[in-house]
Design an enzyme around this catalytic site. Structure first.
Site, mmCIF file in Angstrom:
data_model
loop_
_atom_site.group_PDB
_atom_site.id
_atom_site.type_symbol
_atom_site.label_atom_id
_atom_site.label_comp_id
_atom_site.label_asym_id
_atom_site.label_seq_id
_atom_site.Cartn_x
_atom_site.Cartn_y
_atom_site.Cartn_z
ATOM 1 N N GLN A 48 0.022 -9.917 -6.228
ATOM 2 C CA GLN A 48 -0.486 -11.297 -6.322
ATOM 3 C C GLN A 48 0.225 -12.104 -7.419
ATOM 4 O O GLN A 48 -0.176 -13.231 -7.709
ATOM 5 C CB GLN A 48 -2.004 -11.295 -6.564
ATOM 6 C CG GLN A 48 -2.820 -10.621 -5.466
ATOM 7 C CD GLN A 48 -2.842 -11.412 -4.138
ATOM 8 O OE1 GLN A 48 -2.322 -12.532 -4.045
ATOM 9 N NE2 GLN A 48 -3.430 -10.822 -3.102
ATOM 10 N N CYS A 52 -14.778 -7.082 0.687
ATOM 11 C CA CYS A 52 -15.630 -6.051 1.273
ATOM 12 C C CYS A 52 -14.808 -5.216 2.235
ATOM 13 O O CYS A 52 -13.970 -5.733 2.953
ATOM 14 C CB CYS A 52 -16.767 -6.685 2.055
ATOM 15 S SG CYS A 52 -17.850 -7.622 1.019
ATOM 16 N N THR A 72 0.848 -1.197 0.000
ATOM 17 C CA THR A 72 0.000 0.000 0.000
ATOM 18 C C THR A 72 0.882 1.245 0.000
ATOM 19 O O THR A 72 0.653 2.196 -0.759
ATOM 20 C CB THR A 72 -0.936 -0.010 1.233
ATOM 21 O OG1 THR A 72 -1.775 -1.162 1.152
ATOM 22 C CG2 THR A 72 -1.791 1.241 1.310
ATOM 23 N N HIS A 81 4.195 -9.980 3.025
ATOM 24 C CA HIS A 81 3.330 -10.949 3.717
ATOM 25 C C HIS A 81 2.504 -11.822 2.779
ATOM 26 O O HIS A 81 1.833 -12.752 3.231
ATOM 27 C CB HIS A 81 2.460 -10.262 4.781
ATOM 28 C CG HIS A 81 1.331 -9.437 4.260
ATOM 29 N ND1 HIS A 81 0.048 -9.889 4.246
ATOM 30 C CD2 HIS A 81 1.290 -8.185 3.758
ATOM 31 C CE1 HIS A 81 -0.754 -8.935 3.767
ATOM 32 N NE2 HIS A 81 -0.004 -7.887 3.462
ATOM 33 N N ASN A 119 -6.735 -9.670 -7.218
ATOM 34 C CA ASN A 119 -6.737 -10.375 -5.934
ATOM 35 C C ASN A 119 -8.058 -11.071 -5.628
ATOM 36 O O ASN A 119 -8.116 -11.939 -4.764
ATOM 37 C CB ASN A 119 -6.402 -9.403 -4.798
ATOM 38 C CG ASN A 119 -7.213 -8.137 -4.841
ATOM 39 O OD1 ASN A 119 -7.157 -7.376 -5.810
ATOM 40 N ND2 ASN A 119 -8.002 -7.910 -3.814
HETATM 41 N N1 PLP Z 1 -2.407 -5.061 -3.996
HETATM 42 C C1 PLP Z 1 -3.031 -6.235 -4.056
HETATM 43 C C2 PLP Z 1 -3.399 -6.809 -5.395
HETATM 44 C C3 PLP Z 1 -3.334 -6.920 -2.882
HETATM 45 O O1 PLP Z 1 -3.975 -8.106 -2.949
HETATM 46 C C4 PLP Z 1 -2.978 -6.342 -1.642
HETATM 47 C C5 PLP Z 1 -3.344 -7.010 -0.369
HETATM 48 O O2 PLP Z 1 -4.345 -7.676 -0.280
HETATM 49 C C6 PLP Z 1 -2.318 -5.111 -1.637
HETATM 50 C C7 PLP Z 1 -2.054 -4.505 -2.839
HETATM 51 C C8 PLP Z 1 -1.894 -4.444 -0.362
HETATM 52 O O3 PLP Z 1 -0.758 -5.043 0.170
HETATM 53 P P1 PLP Z 1 -0.253 -4.649 1.633
HETATM 54 O O4 PLP Z 1 -1.093 -5.389 2.602
HETATM 55 O O5 PLP Z 1 1.184 -5.060 1.674
HETATM 56 O O6 PLP Z 1 -0.387 -3.173 1.751
#
Ligand code: PLP
Length: 376
Positions: A179, A323, A71, A201, A149
């Site tokens: 992903q 959600c 993020t 993670h 995702n």
């Molecule tokens: N982008 C995608 C496609 C994700 O699936 C996720 C997490 O679910 C993120 C970004 C965010 O990752 P992070 O938890 O490291 O901020």
């Protein structure tokens, strides 16, 4: 025994990663910026992890910036590009099904005078030309995820980025590869992106570390100002344990990417064979999707009800439509599902440790759940 099938949400850290975290916390606990030996040891741990990630991405170590999560990586990337490259040009192109870590930055940019063109799938499918044709001389940024995702949809990112660059060489291309990293064989050069976000993670390392790949020459405006760590792009003392854990997990997984992919294909086949025989389950992840994220709809049973039924059997999946505070992301509807089908969707996401019997147990439990829940 528990069966964890929510690996797109997060993964269980692997032993190599845990060992690296513990070692860093117990032995190499110095501050990488300190001038003494303890500092140097910590600095070397970060360098080791940086090399592992750079090797996996096929880039130079000085193009890898450690952040706290994907993020943060995507926020830094998109806000930077708007600030540095979006002064005269105002148009951004994005898929309509990006993760909220990208989508909400785009919303923020729209509120600040930028125009975002959201590309929707047609009949559940994306063509690179949908993105390429949307770009014009006013476009400065394209952002597209590698793998969705919620459905596992695999985007033609290479064709999108390379096609756009061919016509508009100055457009900056960002990819959310969260992903896809360590599950699909790719390099940043191969897909032709300038910026790429990944997360520790999701690849069997602990939460708290991410990476932003920044191609040499791309200008970045940091989100955080401070001590100038990570070449000034990400100030703040590096989370050496989490970064070391990330590097160790990447080293552990990298040689297994191809074999794991074959295994995921096998597991998806078993799942489909078992579920397709019912008349109340439909598969929302078709052949355009990666095999390790499988979205299904169990008609007549709301996602949360089935999710909690499976939980009683120690089987963990997620609801199929991500959600947030009760608000549907709309991704499944974009891929052509009705509201009812999306409300009854489940996401099953595999790990390298998932076995045939895990999948069979899941299929049995879903069928049992359907019968029991509808009886009530
Ligand atoms: N982008 C995608 C496609 C994700 O699936 C996720 C997490 O679910 C993120 C970004 C965010 O990752 P992070 O938890 O490291 O901020």
């Amino acid at each position: 025994m528990e069966i964890y099938l929510d690996n797109a949400a997060t993964t269980k850290p692997c032993k190599a990663s845990l060992d690296a975290v513990v070692e860093t916390m117990t032995t190499n606990y110095g501050n990488p910026s300190s001038l003494h030996k303890k500092g140097l040891d910590a600095y070397l741990q970060v360098s080791k992890a940086r090399l592992a990630v750079a090797t996996a991405l096929g880039c130079d170590t000085d193009e890898v910036v450690f952040t706290s999560c994907a993020t943060e990586s995507s926020n830094t990337a998109l806000k930077s590009v708007a600030k540095k490259y979006g002064r005269r040009k105002k148009k951004i192109i994005a898929s309509a099904v990006e993760h909220s870590s990208v989508k909400n930055v785009l919303k923020y940019l729209e509120e600040n005078g930028y125009e975002v063109i959201y590309i929707k799938p047609k009949n559940g499918k994306y063509e690179a030309s949908d993105f390429i044709n949307a770009a014009d001389d006013n476009t400065f940024l394209v952002t597209c995820m590698m793998v969705n995702n919620e459905t596992g949809y695999l985007f033609p990112v290479k064709e999108i980025f390379k096609g756009i660059k061919r016509l508009h060489p100055d457009v900056i291309c960002h990819c959310d590869a969260v992903q896809g990293f360590m599950k699909l064989p790719f390099t940043v050069e191969n897909i032709g992106c300038d910026l790429l976000s990944i997360s520790a993670h999701k690849v069997y390392a602990p939460k708290g570390s991410g990476v932003l790949y920044i191609k040499k020459g791309i200008k970045i405006h940091p989100l955080l100002l401070g001590g100038g760590q990570e070449k000034g792009v990400r100030s703040g003392t590096e989370s050496v344990p989490m970064i070391s854990g990330f590097g160790a997990a990447v080293k552990f997984l990298r040689p297994k990417v191809e074999d794991n992919f074959i295994k995921y294909r096998h597991l998806k086949k078993i799942l489909l064979e078992n579920l397709e025989e019912t008349d109340y389950i439909s598969i929302n992840s078709d052949e355009n999707c990666v095999p390790y994220i499988i979205n299904i709809t169990v008609s007549g049973v709301r996602s949360e009800i089935m999710l909690h039924f499976l939980e009683t059997k120690e089987i963990y999946v997620s609801s199929g439509s991500a959600c947030s505070k009760g608000k549907d992301s709309g991704v499944l509807e974009n891929f052509g599902l009705s509201g009812d089908a999306a409300d009854s969707a489940l996401r099953i996401s595999l790990s390298y440790q998932t076995t045939d019997s895990d999948i069979l147990a899941l299929c049995d439990a879903i069928k049992q759940g359907h019968e029991q829940i509808l009886k009530k």
